[in-house]
Design a protein around this motif. Structure first.
Motif, PDB file in Angstrom:
ATOM      1  N   LEU A 160       0.815  -1.333   0.055  1.00 11.37           N
ATOM      2  CA  LEU A 160       0.154  -0.079  -0.040  1.00 11.37           C
ATOM      3  C   LEU A 160       0.740   1.281  -0.065  1.00 11.37           C
ATOM      4  N   ALA A 161       0.187   2.262  -0.585  1.00  8.37           N
ATOM      5  CA  ALA A 161       0.864   3.585  -0.251  1.00  8.37           C
ATOM      6  C   ALA A 161       1.134   3.804   1.226  1.00  8.37           C
ATOM      7  N   GLY A 162       2.477   4.478   1.374  1.00  5.62           N
ATOM      8  CA  GLY A 162       2.563   4.766   2.828  1.00  5.62           C
ATOM      9  C   GLY A 162       3.576   3.736   3.616  1.00  5.62           C
ATOM     10  N   ALA A 163       3.683   3.861   4.766  1.00  7.70           N
ATOM     11  CA  ALA A 163       4.679   3.251   5.640  1.00  7.70           C
ATOM     12  C   ALA A 163       4.032   1.820   5.859  1.00  7.70           C
ATOM     13  N   THR A 164       4.631   0.731   6.262  1.00  6.95           N
ATOM     14  CA  THR A 164       4.142  -0.532   6.632  1.00  6.95           C
ATOM     15  C   THR A 164       3.732  -0.490   8.156  1.00  6.95           C
ATOM     16  N   GLN A 165       2.496  -0.881   8.547  1.00  5.86           N
ATOM     17  CA  GLN A 165       2.071  -0.727   9.923  1.00  5.86           C
ATOM     18  C   GLN A 165       2.206  -2.031  10.540  1.00  5.86           C
ATOM     19  N   GLY A 166       3.024  -2.078  11.641  1.00  5.12           N
ATOM     20  CA  GLY A 166       3.151  -3.286  12.078  1.00  5.12           C
ATOM     21  C   GLY A 166       2.090  -3.869  13.033  1.00  5.12           C
ATOM     22  N   HIS A 167       1.864  -5.160  13.197  1.00  7.39           N
ATOM     23  CA  HIS A 167       1.171  -5.756  14.201  1.00  7.39           C
ATOM     24  C   HIS A 167       1.591  -6.893  15.232  1.00  7.39           C
ATOM     25  N   CYS A 168       2.705  -6.825  15.406  1.00  6.01           N
ATOM     26  CA  CYS A 168       3.592  -7.734  16.183  1.00  6.01           C
ATOM     27  C   CYS A 168       2.935  -7.420  17.858  1.00  6.01           C
ATOM     28  N   PRO A 169       2.350  -8.081  18.348  1.00  5.56           N
ATOM     29  CA  PRO A 169       2.151  -7.671  19.830  1.00  5.56           C
ATOM     30  C   PRO A 169       2.929  -7.969  20.982  1.00  5.56           C
ATOM     31  N   ASP A 170       4.187  -8.398  20.579  1.00  3.37           N
ATOM     32  CA  ASP A 170       5.058  -8.604  21.552  1.00  3.37           C
ATOM     33  C   ASP A 170       6.176  -7.553  21.771  1.00  3.37           C
ATOM     34  N   MET A 171       6.971  -7.787  22.839  1.00 10.57           N
ATOM     35  CA  MET A 171       7.892  -6.679  23.028  1.00 10.57           C
ATOM     36  C   MET A 171       9.137  -6.973  22.140  1.00 10.57           C
ATOM     37  N   CYS A 172       9.139  -8.206  21.409  1.00 10.15           N
ATOM     38  CA  CYS A 172      10.325  -8.687  20.694  1.00 10.15           C
ATOM     39  C   CYS A 172       9.817 -10.007  19.504  1.00 10.15           C
ATOM     40  N   PRO A 173       9.678  -9.696  18.320  1.00 11.69           N
ATOM     41  CA  PRO A 173       9.314 -10.388  17.258  1.00 11.69           C
ATOM     42  C   PRO A 173       9.846 -11.900  17.758  1.00 11.69           C
ATOM     43  N   GLU A 174       9.251 -13.196  17.568  1.00 12.68           N
ATOM     44  CA  GLU A 174       9.819 -14.241  17.560  1.00 12.68           C
ATOM     45  C   GLU A 174      11.027 -14.789  16.895  1.00 12.68           C
ATOM     46  N   LYS A 175      10.742 -14.302  15.824  1.00 15.19           N
ATOM     47  CA  LYS A 175      12.223 -14.685  14.884  1.00 15.19           C
ATOM     48  C   LYS A 175      13.433 -14.114  15.580  1.00 15.19           C
ATOM     49  N   GLU A 176      13.062 -12.972  16.050  1.00 15.74           N
ATOM     50  CA  GLU A 176      14.537 -12.467  16.602  1.00 15.74           C
ATOM     51  C   GLU A 176      14.826 -12.966  17.794  1.00 15.74           C
ATOM     52  N   ARG A 177      13.942 -13.382  18.686  1.00 15.36           N
ATOM     53  CA  ARG A 177      14.361 -14.006  19.911  1.00 15.36           C
ATOM     54  C   ARG A 177      14.897 -15.333  19.598  1.00 15.36           C
ATOM     55  N   VAL A 178      14.418 -16.285  18.905  1.00 17.38           N
ATOM     56  CA  VAL A 178      15.126 -17.571  18.683  1.00 17.38           C
ATOM     57  C   VAL A 178      16.474 -17.223  17.812  1.00 17.38           C
ATOM     58  N   LEU A 179      16.633 -16.332  16.921  1.00 22.48           N
ATOM     59  CA  LEU A 179      17.874 -16.175  16.573  1.00 22.48           C
ATOM     60  C   LEU A 179      18.813 -15.643  17.469  1.00 22.48           C
ATOM     61  N   ARG A 180      18.547 -14.733  18.104  1.00 22.76           N
ATOM     62  CA  ARG A 180      19.617 -14.139  19.401  1.00 22.76           C
ATOM     63  C   ARG A 180      20.136 -15.236  20.184  1.00 22.76           C
ATOM     64  N   GLU A 181      18.958 -16.120  20.428  1.00 24.12           N
ATOM     65  CA  GLU A 181      19.347 -17.346  21.541  1.00 24.12           C
ATOM     66  C   GLU A 181      20.276 -18.367  20.979  1.00 24.12           C
ATOM     67  N   PHE A 182      20.294 -18.709  19.453  1.00 24.64           N
ATOM     68  CA  PHE A 182      21.298 -19.677  19.106  1.00 24.64           C
ATOM     69  C   PHE A 182      22.533 -18.928  18.783  1.00 24.64           C
ATOM     70  N   GLN A 183      22.570 -17.656  18.525  1.00 25.77           N
ATOM     71  CA  GLN A 183      23.684 -16.885  18.070  1.00 25.77           C
ATOM     72  C   GLN A 183      24.423 -16.401  19.398  1.00 25.77           C
ATOM     73  N   ARG A 184      23.797 -16.747  20.701  1.00 29.22           N
ATOM     74  CA  ARG A 184      24.349 -16.349  21.879  1.00 29.22           C
ATOM     75  C   ARG A 184      24.309 -14.755  22.075  1.00 29.22           C
ATOM     76  N   GLN A 185      23.258 -14.010  21.659  1.00 27.79           N
ATOM     77  CA  GLN A 185      23.286 -12.644  21.700  1.00 27.79           C
ATOM     78  C   GLN A 185      22.332 -12.090  22.687  1.00 27.79           C
ATOM     79  N   VAL A 186      22.072 -12.846  23.911  1.00 24.48           N
ATOM     80  CA  VAL A 186      21.104 -12.517  24.725  1.00 24.48           C
ATOM     81  C   VAL A 186      21.685 -11.577  25.643  1.00 24.48           C
ATOM     82  N   ALA A 187      20.825 -10.421  25.997  1.00 23.54           N
ATOM     83  CA  ALA A 187      21.506  -9.671  27.002  1.00 23.54           C
ATOM     84  C   ALA A 187      21.267 -10.119  28.611  1.00 23.54           C
TER      85      ALA A 187
END
Length: 416
Positions: free
Chosen positions: A165-192
């Motif tokens: 659509l014209a304009g910016a993408t509107q997000g609809h992730c309800p979590d504080m961090c998307p699931e894909k990033e959570r599992v990526l940072r876990e197996f890459q050992r980048q968890v704060a």
């Protein structure tokens, strides 16, 4: 046939036809040769001649290909319709670009190129099948889960299910961090440290994970809606930071954790500001989020003023504060045009004046504001500080600083 290019290293070949119709016929009828099955798809506008085949091809094979190429061109005129031969159908695909995955035995991968391939070339069946197969695999580890989620996102982009659509993408992730990033940072050992599960030094706590800031780059794909947090999720993230993380610096924590604390909060608030920009949010809720980010940087300017440069860089902090205030100025202006008055605008107009006491040009900026903002207490008090400095009346300056009407954050700006 017009041209044939063999690529032994890639186990592929490219076959060019005189017309798109012949290429489409080869795509439909090809796919097997001498009992071997392989995939056919359109090539990405490949027109490389046979003599540019990879260097280590057997000279006899190269000579034969060259002879075949000249034979095709002499025997058939360019404009005549050509009938694909059995070997042509078997080793090539329809007009466009094709990468064929042949078995390791003698059959090579084939491609066919034409000048104007159909629109479906961007979605090769083989690629779609591979992604669907990845999504069907059981995922037990963090890495396996990431592969599945990454295949899902690639499939969404290939299928074009994301409506542009014209304009910016509107997000609809309800979590504080998307699931894909959570599992990526876990197996890459980048968890704060603040996101770890209790008693673990590598497993992420999915309820406490916050989206990490990532720099924009030219090769970065446009985020999908489920990768961006909606405004409610952004407020939930900021509330968690303020109530659970930000006051850690005032607790009886070891001083060595102060640097980790600052960089964690700074990174997560910067991620919030980036998503506000990506989604082009301009509402009272978005304004409140940016105001909270600005307050954090004002507090740190005074709280960490004596910290080691490796822990806190005052210049970088000042740059981020300036960006926050600049964003607020634009938001205040846009909302005012819509007839919306921001309740905390006078507070931050006062901060802007205090940050520019050495530059008299701020007086012109104030004159452009509505009358009610020009006469608000915060702006008038900031002008009093400016006049005291102009007169080098430091007694008056510090009397104003110790006045009970001077807020904590105003004092942080003045002493930092």
């Amino acid at each position: 046939l017009v041209n044939f290019v063999l690529r032994p290293r890639r186990m592929t070949c490219t076959v060019s036809y005189a017309s798109e119709e012949q290429a489409e016929r080869a795509l439909l009828e090809g796919g097997s040769f001498q009992g071997h099955q392989f995939d056919i798809s359109y090539a990405e506008n490949e027109t490389a001649p046979a003599q540019k085949t990879e260097e280590w091809v057997d000279p006899d094979v190269q000579a034969e290909l060259s002879a075949l190429q000249s034979g095709w061109r002499n025997e058939y005129a360019t404009g005549k319709p050509l009938k694909p031969t059995q070997s042509g159908d078997g080793a090539a695909g329809g007009g466009g670009s094709s990468m064929l995955l042949a078995p390791p035995v003698a059959a090579a991968t084939a491609s066919v190129s034409v000048k104007n391939p159909p629109a479906t070339r961007d979605r090769s069946p083989a690629q779609l099948r591979d992604l669907e197969n990845v999504m069907r695999r059981p995922a037990h580890t963090s890495e396996e889960k990431f592969r599945v989620l990454d295949a899902r996102d690639k499939l969404l982009r290939l299928n074009g299910t994301q409506q542009k659509l014209a304009g910016a993408t509107q997000g609809h992730c309800p979590d504080m961090c998307p699931e894909k990033e959570r599992v990526l940072r876990e197996f890459q050992r980048q968890v704060a440290f603040y996101e770890l599960q209790p008693g673990s030094d590598e497993l992420i706590c999915h309820e406490r994970a916050l989206k990490q800031y990532s720099r924009s780059s030219a090769d970065q794909e446009t985020p999908l809606p489920h990768e961006l947090r909606n405004e409610n999720a952004l407020h939930m993230t900021m509330s968690y930071l303020m109530h659970e993380i930000m006051d850690i610096s005032e607790r009886q924590e070891p001083q060595s954790h102060l640097g980790d604390w600052f960089h964690f909060v700074w990174d997560r608030t910067r991620s919030i500001r980036k998503e506000i920009t990506q989604q082009e949010l301009c509402s009272l809720g978005a304004v409140k989020l940016v105001e909270q980010c600005a307050r954090f940087h004002i507090h740190c300017a005074a709280r960490l003023v004596a910290a080691d440069p490796s822990v806190f860089d005052s210049k970088i902090n000042a740059e981020n504060l300036t960006k926050c205030l600049q964003t607020l100025k634009y938001m205040y202006h846009d909302l005012r045009l819509k007839g919306v008055q921001c309740p905390r605008e006078s507070e931050f107009r006062g901060y802007i004046v205090l940050l520019n006491l050495a530059d008299a040009n701020f007086l012109w900026d104030i004159s452009q504001l509505p009358t009610e903002l020009q006469s608000c207490p915060e702006v008038r008090q900031a002008i009093q500080f400016y006049l005291a400095l102009q007169d080098t009346n430091f007694v008056r300056f510090f009397q104003l600083l110790m006045d009970e009407d001077t807020s904590y954050l105003s004092a942080c700006i003045l002493v930092a």
